[in-house]
Design a protein around this motif. Sequence first.
Motif, PDB file in Angstrom:
ATOM      1  N   CYS A  67       0.836  -1.202   0.000  1.00 53.30           N
ATOM      2  CA  CYS A  67       0.000   0.000   0.000  1.00 53.30           C
ATOM      3  C   CYS A  67       0.871   1.253   0.000  1.00 53.30           C
ATOM      4  N   HIS A  68       1.935   1.228   0.789  1.00 58.64           N
ATOM      5  CA  HIS A  68       2.849   2.377   0.834  1.00 58.64           C
ATOM      6  C   HIS A  68       3.516   2.582  -0.524  1.00 58.64           C
ATOM      7  N   ALA A  69       3.938   1.465  -1.157  1.00 61.54           N
ATOM      8  CA  ALA A  69       4.599   1.555  -2.460  1.00 61.54           C
ATOM      9  C   ALA A  69       3.657   2.101  -3.525  1.00 61.54           C
ATOM     10  N   ALA A  70       2.364   1.848  -3.358  1.00 62.98           N
ATOM     11  CA  ALA A  70       1.366   2.360  -4.298  1.00 62.98           C
ATOM     12  C   ALA A  70       1.034   3.824  -4.041  1.00 62.98           C
ATOM     13  N   GLY A  71       1.630   4.399  -2.989  1.00 60.75           N
ATOM     14  CA  GLY A  71       1.380   5.799  -2.671  1.00 60.75           C
ATOM     15  C   GLY A  71       0.074   6.049  -1.960  1.00 60.75           C
ATOM     16  N   ARG A  72      -0.528   4.988  -1.400  1.00 58.37           N
ATOM     17  CA  ARG A  72      -1.835   5.129  -0.759  1.00 58.37           C
ATOM     18  C   ARG A  72      -1.758   5.107   0.760  1.00 58.37           C
ATOM     19  N   CYS A  73      -0.682   4.561   1.315  1.00 58.63           N
ATOM     20  CA  CYS A  73      -0.477   4.555   2.768  1.00 58.63           C
ATOM     21  C   CYS A  73       0.761   5.378   3.084  1.00 58.63           C
ATOM     22  N   GLU A  74       0.606   6.365   3.930  1.00 62.83           N
ATOM     23  CA  GLU A  74       1.722   7.258   4.240  1.00 62.83           C
ATOM     24  C   GLU A  74       2.823   6.543   5.008  1.00 62.83           C
ATOM     25  N   LEU A  75       2.445   5.653   5.907  1.00 59.00           N
ATOM     26  CA  LEU A  75       3.401   5.012   6.804  1.00 59.00           C
ATOM     27  C   LEU A  75       4.117   3.859   6.116  1.00 59.00           C
ATOM     28  N   ALA A  76       5.451   3.837   6.220  1.00 55.05           N
ATOM     29  CA  ALA A  76       6.258   2.707   5.766  1.00 55.05           C
ATOM     30  C   ALA A  76       6.733   1.936   6.992  1.00 55.05           C
ATOM     31  N   LEU A  77       6.672   0.612   6.930  1.00 57.93           N
ATOM     32  CA  LEU A  77       7.033  -0.224   8.076  1.00 57.93           C
ATOM     33  C   LEU A  77       8.313  -1.004   7.799  1.00 57.93           C
ATOM     34  N   ARG A  78       9.035  -1.308   8.876  1.00 51.36           N
ATOM     35  CA  ARG A  78      10.248  -2.117   8.777  1.00 51.36           C
ATOM     36  C   ARG A  78      10.167  -3.257   9.782  1.00 51.36           C
ATOM     37  N   VAL A  79      10.958  -4.285   9.528  1.00 52.82           N
ATOM     38  CA  VAL A  79      11.057  -5.394  10.476  1.00 52.82           C
ATOM     39  C   VAL A  79      12.512  -5.546  10.887  1.00 52.82           C
ATOM     40  N   ALA A  80      12.742  -6.220  12.005  1.00 50.19           N
ATOM     41  CA  ALA A  80      14.102  -6.489  12.452  1.00 50.19           C
ATOM     42  C   ALA A  80      14.824  -7.359  11.424  1.00 50.19           C
ATOM     43  N   ALA A  81      16.146  -7.291  11.444  1.00 54.54           N
ATOM     44  CA  ALA A  81      16.950  -7.987  10.436  1.00 54.54           C
ATOM     45  C   ALA A  81      16.689  -9.487  10.404  1.00 54.54           C
ATOM     46  N   ASN A  82      16.331 -10.065  11.535  1.00 55.04           N
ATOM     47  CA  ASN A  82      16.113 -11.514  11.603  1.00 55.04           C
ATOM     48  C   ASN A  82      14.650 -11.908  11.418  1.00 55.04           C
ATOM     49  N   ARG A  83      13.819 -10.970  10.963  1.00 53.25           N
ATOM     50  CA  ARG A  83      12.393 -11.234  10.768  1.00 53.25           C
ATOM     51  C   ARG A  83      12.014 -11.125   9.299  1.00 53.25           C
ATOM     52  N   ASP A  84      10.932 -11.797   8.936  1.00 52.12           N
ATOM     53  CA  ASP A  84      10.441 -11.808   7.556  1.00 52.12           C
ATOM     54  C   ASP A  84       9.211 -10.913   7.460  1.00 52.12           C
ATOM     55  N   ALA A  85       9.267  -9.923   6.584  1.00 46.20           N
ATOM     56  CA  ALA A  85       8.144  -8.993   6.430  1.00 46.20           C
ATOM     57  C   ALA A  85       6.874  -9.701   5.981  1.00 46.20           C
ATOM     58  N   ALA A  86       7.012 -10.869   5.351  1.00 39.37           N
ATOM     59  CA  ALA A  86       5.843 -11.603   4.862  1.00 39.37           C
ATOM     60  C   ALA A  86       5.096 -12.339   5.962  1.00 39.37           C
ATOM     61  N   THR A  87       5.724 -12.480   7.139  1.00 32.55           N
ATOM     62  CA  THR A  87       5.069 -13.209   8.229  1.00 32.55           C
ATOM     63  C   THR A  87       4.924 -12.395   9.514  1.00 32.55           C
ATOM     64  N   MET A  88       5.467 -11.189   9.526  1.00 31.55           N
ATOM     65  CA  MET A  88       5.326 -10.350  10.721  1.00 31.55           C
ATOM     66  C   MET A  88       4.103  -9.448  10.583  1.00 31.55           C
ATOM     67  N   PRO A  89       3.267  -9.388  11.626  1.00 34.12           N
ATOM     68  CA  PRO A  89       2.092  -8.514  11.563  1.00 34.12           C
ATOM     69  C   PRO A  89       2.490  -7.049  11.425  1.00 34.12           C
ATOM     70  N   ALA A  90       1.713  -6.316  10.654  1.00 28.85           N
ATOM     71  CA  ALA A  90       1.898  -4.866  10.560  1.00 28.85           C
ATOM     72  C   ALA A  90       1.345  -4.230  11.829  1.00 28.85           C
ATOM     73  N   THR A  91       2.177  -3.507  12.545  1.00 33.06           N
ATOM     74  CA  THR A  91       1.761  -2.900  13.816  1.00 33.06           C
ATOM     75  C   THR A  91       2.240  -1.452  13.886  1.00 33.06           C
ATOM     76  N   GLY A  92       1.826  -0.775  14.972  1.00 33.50           N
ATOM     77  CA  GLY A  92       2.119   0.648  15.086  1.00 33.50           C
ATOM     78  C   GLY A  92       1.206   1.445  14.189  1.00 33.50           C
ATOM     79  N   LEU A  93      -0.037   0.952  14.031  1.00 37.19           N
ATOM     80  CA  LEU A  93      -0.994   1.568  13.107  1.00 37.19           C
ATOM     81  C   LEU A  93      -2.078   2.315  13.861  1.00 37.19           C
ATOM     82  N   SER A  94      -2.309   3.543  13.487  1.00 35.39           N
ATOM     83  CA  SER A  94      -3.432   4.306  14.024  1.00 35.39           C
ATOM     84  C   SER A  94      -4.683   3.967  13.222  1.00 35.39           C
ATOM     85  N   TYR A  95      -5.827   4.416  13.726  1.00 40.47           N
ATOM     86  CA  TYR A  95      -7.078   4.204  12.977  1.00 40.47           C
ATOM     87  C   TYR A  95      -7.030   4.926  11.635  1.00 40.47           C
ATOM     88  N   ILE A  96      -6.398   6.086  11.600  1.00 44.04           N
ATOM     89  CA  ILE A  96      -6.265   6.837  10.343  1.00 44.04           C
ATOM     90  C   ILE A  96      -5.436   6.034   9.347  1.00 44.04           C
TER      91      ILE A  96
END
Length: 249
Positions: free
Chosen positions: A70-99
């Motif tokens: 969504c961020h890459a499509a320019g529709r979500c302002e927030l970009a998320l990162r994961v720790a070096a030993n984690r997989d972005a495909a299996t880690m839940p997206a967190t730190g999200l506000s209702y907006i």
Amino acid sequence: MKTTAAKTSPFLLSAVMGLAVVALVGAALMLRGPDPIDAPQMAESPVVMPDGAALFVQKYEVTVAEWNACHAAGRCELALRVAANRDAATMPATGLSYIDVIEYLAWIKDATRHDFRLPTLAEWEFMAAPVMPKTPDPFFTDPSLSWASAYLLEPQTKRVLRPQGAFDTTPEGIVDLNGSVWEWTAECYAGASGIDIDPARCPAFFVGGEHVAAIPFLVRDPARGGCAVGTPPAHLGLRLVSDRSWRIG
């Protein structure tokens, strides 16, 4: 008298053919709509609500990889990162506000042309009931203090963020509802007044997790005093639901 057939210039013919190809490609792009995305993985079976309605629920919480699409499509302002030993495909997206969540919902509906949404609080509690601990008699009878009863009496899971599949699965195949991520619902928290509020003007919304809490709509980190009602959730994420089955093609 002989009539000589008009000859078409090779250059003119090539130009006309080129314009036709451009027109066909443009029409195909308009028909195709948004670029295809990885489809949300839904649970194997729908949740049958008390009124008999079927609720189709995303199997896992939205992941970091799904969010960043969504961020890459320019529709979500927030970009998320994961720790070096984690997989972005299996880690839940967190730190999200209702907006933030509303931005994602608008994008996923456009990208899939499907009416995904957030669950109501009643829907969330019903689908999570099979994996939640039984509620003992409360310490407090005041409804506004029900969260305190739950927090004092129910076992608290580890609050460390873990990959998908680390917690329980419901009979329908919904995973991690009792995990360390609290999931946003569409339910507005109206405060002690109990009056109905337009969701567009709602100051806080309920999130479902170990216990239900109400979180102000701009809060991304509830541990920093952002919990309107209840003890602070550990992490804020989301899970999609729909009133219709989602199938590719």
